[in-house]
Design a protein around this motif. Structure first.
Motif, PDB file in Angstrom:
ATOM      1  N   VAL A 260       0.836  -1.201   0.000  1.00  0.00           N
ATOM      2  CA  VAL A 260       0.000   0.000   0.000  1.00  0.00           C
ATOM      3  C   VAL A 260       0.872   1.254   0.000  1.00  0.00           C
ATOM      4  CG1 VAL A 260      -1.677   1.323   1.336  1.00  0.00           C
ATOM      5  CG2 VAL A 260      -1.929  -1.160   1.110  1.00  0.00           C
ATOM      6  N   MET A 261       1.955   1.235   0.762  1.00  0.00           N
ATOM      7  CA  MET A 261       2.797   2.419   0.890  1.00  0.00           C
ATOM      8  C   MET A 261       3.617   2.703  -0.365  1.00  0.00           C
ATOM      9  SD  MET A 261       4.176   2.030   4.806  1.00  0.00           S
ATOM     10  CE  MET A 261       5.125   3.547   4.680  1.00  0.00           C
ATOM     11  N   LEU A 262       4.072   1.652  -1.047  1.00  0.00           N
ATOM     12  CA  LEU A 262       5.008   1.840  -2.148  1.00  0.00           C
ATOM     13  C   LEU A 262       4.343   2.024  -3.508  1.00  0.00           C
ATOM     14  CD1 LEU A 262       7.706  -0.839  -1.197  1.00  0.00           C
ATOM     15  CD2 LEU A 262       7.912   1.638  -0.984  1.00  0.00           C
ATOM     16  N   GLN A 263       3.074   1.709  -3.644  1.00  0.00           N
ATOM     17  CA  GLN A 263       2.453   1.804  -4.958  1.00  0.00           C
ATOM     18  C   GLN A 263       2.380   3.258  -5.426  1.00  0.00           C
ATOM     19  OE1 GLN A 263      -1.497   0.238  -4.816  1.00  0.00           O
ATOM     20  NE2 GLN A 263      -2.021   1.299  -2.937  1.00  0.00           N
ATOM     21  N   GLN A 264       2.129   3.443  -6.711  1.00  0.00           N
ATOM     22  CA  GLN A 264       2.192   4.783  -7.300  1.00  0.00           C
ATOM     23  C   GLN A 264       1.150   5.735  -6.724  1.00  0.00           C
ATOM     24  OE1 GLN A 264       2.476   3.528 -11.647  1.00  0.00           O
ATOM     25  NE2 GLN A 264       3.950   5.195 -11.602  1.00  0.00           N
ATOM     26  N   GLN A 265       0.046   5.200  -6.256  1.00  0.00           N
ATOM     27  CA  GLN A 265      -0.967   6.035  -5.597  1.00  0.00           C
ATOM     28  C   GLN A 265      -0.901   5.831  -4.082  1.00  0.00           C
ATOM     29  OE1 GLN A 265      -2.656   8.225  -7.388  1.00  0.00           O
ATOM     30  NE2 GLN A 265      -1.714   7.411  -9.265  1.00  0.00           N
ATOM     31  N   GLY A 266       0.239   5.361  -3.588  1.00  0.00           N
ATOM     32  CA  GLY A 266       0.383   5.050  -2.181  1.00  0.00           C
ATOM     33  C   GLY A 266       0.843   6.232  -1.350  1.00  0.00           C
ATOM     34  N   ASN A 269       4.403   8.036  -2.306  1.00  0.00           N
ATOM     35  CA  ASN A 269       4.298   8.885  -3.496  1.00  0.00           C
ATOM     36  C   ASN A 269       3.426  10.105  -3.234  1.00  0.00           C
ATOM     37  OD1 ASN A 269       5.663   8.241  -6.063  1.00  0.00           O
ATOM     38  ND2 ASN A 269       4.834   6.202  -5.730  1.00  0.00           N
ATOM     39  N   ASP A 270       2.367   9.941  -2.452  1.00  0.00           N
ATOM     40  CA  ASP A 270       1.510  11.092  -2.130  1.00  0.00           C
ATOM     41  C   ASP A 270       2.279  12.149  -1.346  1.00  0.00           C
ATOM     42  OD1 ASP A 270      -0.633  10.025  -3.428  1.00  0.00           O
ATOM     43  OD2 ASP A 270      -1.613   9.225  -1.637  1.00  0.00           O
ATOM     44  N   VAL A 271       3.120  11.702  -0.399  1.00  0.00           N
ATOM     45  CA  VAL A 271       3.922  12.647   0.384  1.00  0.00           C
ATOM     46  C   VAL A 271       4.935  13.355  -0.509  1.00  0.00           C
ATOM     47  CG1 VAL A 271       5.613  12.849   2.246  1.00  0.00           C
ATOM     48  CG2 VAL A 271       3.595  11.403   2.544  1.00  0.00           C
ATOM     49  N   LEU A 272       5.583  12.614  -1.398  1.00  0.00           N
ATOM     50  CA  LEU A 272       6.575  13.215  -2.299  1.00  0.00           C
ATOM     51  C   LEU A 272       5.928  14.234  -3.224  1.00  0.00           C
ATOM     52  CD1 LEU A 272       8.721  10.063  -3.244  1.00  0.00           C
ATOM     53  CD2 LEU A 272       9.310  11.899  -1.637  1.00  0.00           C
ATOM     54  N   VAL A 273       4.727  13.940  -3.689  1.00  0.00           N
ATOM     55  CA  VAL A 273       4.011  14.902  -4.536  1.00  0.00           C
ATOM     56  C   VAL A 273       3.609  16.124  -3.717  1.00  0.00           C
ATOM     57  CG1 VAL A 273       1.893  15.273  -5.864  1.00  0.00           C
ATOM     58  CG2 VAL A 273       3.201  13.159  -6.165  1.00  0.00           C
ATOM     59  N   SER A 282       4.629  12.048 -12.714  1.00  0.00           N
ATOM     60  CA  SER A 282       5.872  11.256 -12.752  1.00  0.00           C
ATOM     61  C   SER A 282       6.128  10.584 -11.397  1.00  0.00           C
ATOM     62  CB  SER A 282       7.054  12.142 -13.130  1.00  0.00           C
ATOM     63  OG  SER A 282       7.205  13.209 -12.198  1.00  0.00           O
ATOM     64  N   ARG A 283       5.110   9.957 -10.886  1.00  0.00           N
ATOM     65  CA  ARG A 283       5.241   9.257  -9.604  1.00  0.00           C
ATOM     66  C   ARG A 283       6.243   8.108  -9.726  1.00  0.00           C
ATOM     67  NH1 ARG A 283       0.761   9.465  -5.736  1.00  0.00           N
ATOM     68  NH2 ARG A 283      -0.445  11.364  -6.143  1.00  0.00           N
ATOM     69  N   LEU A 284       6.935   7.838  -8.644  1.00  0.00           N
ATOM     70  CA  LEU A 284       7.974   6.806  -8.632  1.00  0.00           C
ATOM     71  C   LEU A 284       7.359   5.412  -8.673  1.00  0.00           C
ATOM     72  CD1 LEU A 284      10.360   8.283  -5.910  1.00  0.00           C
ATOM     73  CD2 LEU A 284      10.460   8.595  -8.387  1.00  0.00           C
ATOM     74  N   VAL A 285       8.000   4.521  -9.411  1.00  0.00           N
ATOM     75  CA  VAL A 285       7.582   3.109  -9.465  1.00  0.00           C
ATOM     76  C   VAL A 285       8.433   2.345  -8.453  1.00  0.00           C
ATOM     77  CG1 VAL A 285       7.342   1.067 -10.907  1.00  0.00           C
ATOM     78  CG2 VAL A 285       6.978   3.347 -11.898  1.00  0.00           C
ATOM     79  N   MET A 286       7.858   2.050  -7.309  1.00  0.00           N
ATOM     80  CA  MET A 286       8.593   1.402  -6.223  1.00  0.00           C
ATOM     81  C   MET A 286       8.025   0.048  -5.855  1.00  0.00           C
ATOM     82  SD  MET A 286       9.294   4.654  -3.688  1.00  0.00           S
ATOM     83  CE  MET A 286       7.549   5.052  -3.564  1.00  0.00           C
TER      84      MET A 286
END
Length: 423
Positions: A260-266, A269-273, A282-286
């Motif tokens: 849940v935390m690492l997915q692109q809508q997780g 990524n939400d915090v980084l955005v 350009s969300r990270l693929v983790m």
């Protein structure tokens, strides 16, 4: 001293020779000790030794072809496949008789599945042929060569019979060859087609990622263990609870949380955005890659690294560092020359524990690894539960066991297993 004592054996209080009495007492002591550890020995035998022995045996076992087609195997023994000609009528006759028995026993589909590992398409040949052969009479319907070829054209191809002949032995190295992206053929071992060469790559990925996870656990766990070892007992106990807290949570829950935390809508990524480090487009693929597997497994295996290092650090007297500083050593010199060498046994114990756990992990790579972050253990599970190729799964497991033992031996030669301590 009496003549009996001077000239004869020394006697015990009950009149028996002292030597015999001591031997009996020692034997009873050994028997009592053996009885005390017998439950543990039986448990280890049933849950560890026997399963490993079965795995080793299954990795070379190949009874199905010989047991299902005994007459065919015997007839094929005298057939020279190098001539390029189809087997004689005797082979087809033996095969038809064997198949009639196998179809009635419903064993022909299992045989087809086994041979399909070696030549694609044989499984469907056995299923289709079984429906027709079931109605045949071994006496009235002979000869069988033309009838079998009419049932399925594959029985008129020499490669089919060469495959049956090649894999008719009760012991085979074929599973081990498949495990290293090769195959057993009538002309000897050959490399698999390039699009099927994935297992050696998986072995390499498993080893490299396990080493990376072990290194990450050392880098993250060492400061935590040092803090725990140098804090007052009350504060250290509170932090130790936080270290042990993941053990009280289901492994599946922890792994799913990382998904849940690492997915692109997780969450990450939400915090980084939100803070502007990445744009929404350009969300990270983790996740579903090696990065996700390394992050999740490092978190899960980190306590196994912290605990051995902490137990060793606790035994290091703080006066050693103070003595080094009083002799003119700087903080870094005192740490690297005095403190760190004494913690190496704990690092070694934690590294062995984490690496062995990582190399055989299954759940976490399966959930967060996708196709690029899975380990060889996931392939073993696939062959056990999906493809039902237990021989190949056993061969892969045997190779994995051999690799672990080899690395353990190398570690013993380089570092010395006697230097590994748990506290």
């Amino acid at each position: 001293m009496s003549d009996a004592t001077e000239n004869g054996p020394v006697l015990a209080a009950d009149g028996t020779p002292l030597k015999r009495s001591l031997a009996r007492a020692l034997r009873m002591q050994k028997t009592r000790a053996l009885m005390l550890i017998a439950p543990l020995l039986i448990f280890v035998l049933i849950t560890f030794i026997i399963p490993i022995g079965q795995m080793l045996y299954r990795s070379v076992q190949n009874d199905l072809v010989a047991d299902t087609l005994p007459l065919t195997v015997q007839a094929l023994a005298s057939w020279d496949s190098s001539t390029g000609e189809l087997p004689p009528e005797e082979v087809y006759d033996a095969f038809a008789r064997d198949m009639i028995v196998a179809v009635n026993a419903k064993q022909h589909t299992r045989l087809g599945t086994r041979l399909n590992y070696e030549q694609t398409g044989i499984s469907s040949m056995f299923r289709k042929s079984g429906r027709k052969i079931k109605k045949w009479d071994p006496v009235e319907d002979a000869p069988f060569k033309e009838k079998l070829i009419d049932v399925h054209e594959g029985w008129g191809e020499i490669d089919t019979w060469r495959t049956i002949q090649t894999h008719s032995g009760r012991v085979t190295p074929g599973y081990f060859l498949n495990a290293i992206d090769m195959q057993k053929t009538p002309d000897g071992p050959k490399a698999q087609p390039e699009d099927k060469q994935i297992l050696v790559k998986l072995f390499g990925r498993t080893l490299v990622m396990s080493l990376i996870i072990t290194g990450a656990c050392i880098l993250l766990g060492y400061p935590v263990a040092w803090i725990l070892a140098n804090l007052p007992m009350r504060s250290a106990n509170l932090l130790m609870i936080l270290v042990l807290l993941p053990f009280w949570t289901s492994l599946l829950v922890r792994t799913s949380a990382w998904k849940v935390m690492l997915q692109q809508q997780g969450v990450i990524n939400d915090v980084l955005v939100w803070i502007g480090l990445v744009s929404d487009s350009s969300r990270l693929v983790m996740i579903n890659n090696q990065f996700g597997t390394i992050v999740a497994m490092t978190h899960i295996l980190l306590p196994f690294m912290i605990l051995p290092m902490y137990s060793v650090m606790q035994t290091i007297p703080p006066t050693y560092l103070r003595a080094a500083k009083s002799l003119g050593a700087t903080n870094s010199t005192a740490f690297w020359r005095v403190y760190f060498p004494q913690t190496v046994p704990g690092i070694g114990a934690g590294s062995i524990l984490v690496f062995i756990l990582a190399i055989g992990y299954y759940i976490t790579p399966e959930i967060v690894g996708g196709t690029k972050g899975v380990f060889i253990s996931n392939r073993i599970a696939y062959h056990i539960s999906s493809s039902l190729n237990w021989g190949l799964a056993a061969a892969l497991g045997t190779i994995l066991l051999a690799v672990v033992l080899l690395l353990y031996w190398c570690y013993d030669k380089i570092v010395g297993i006697d230097n590994v301590k748990l506290g």
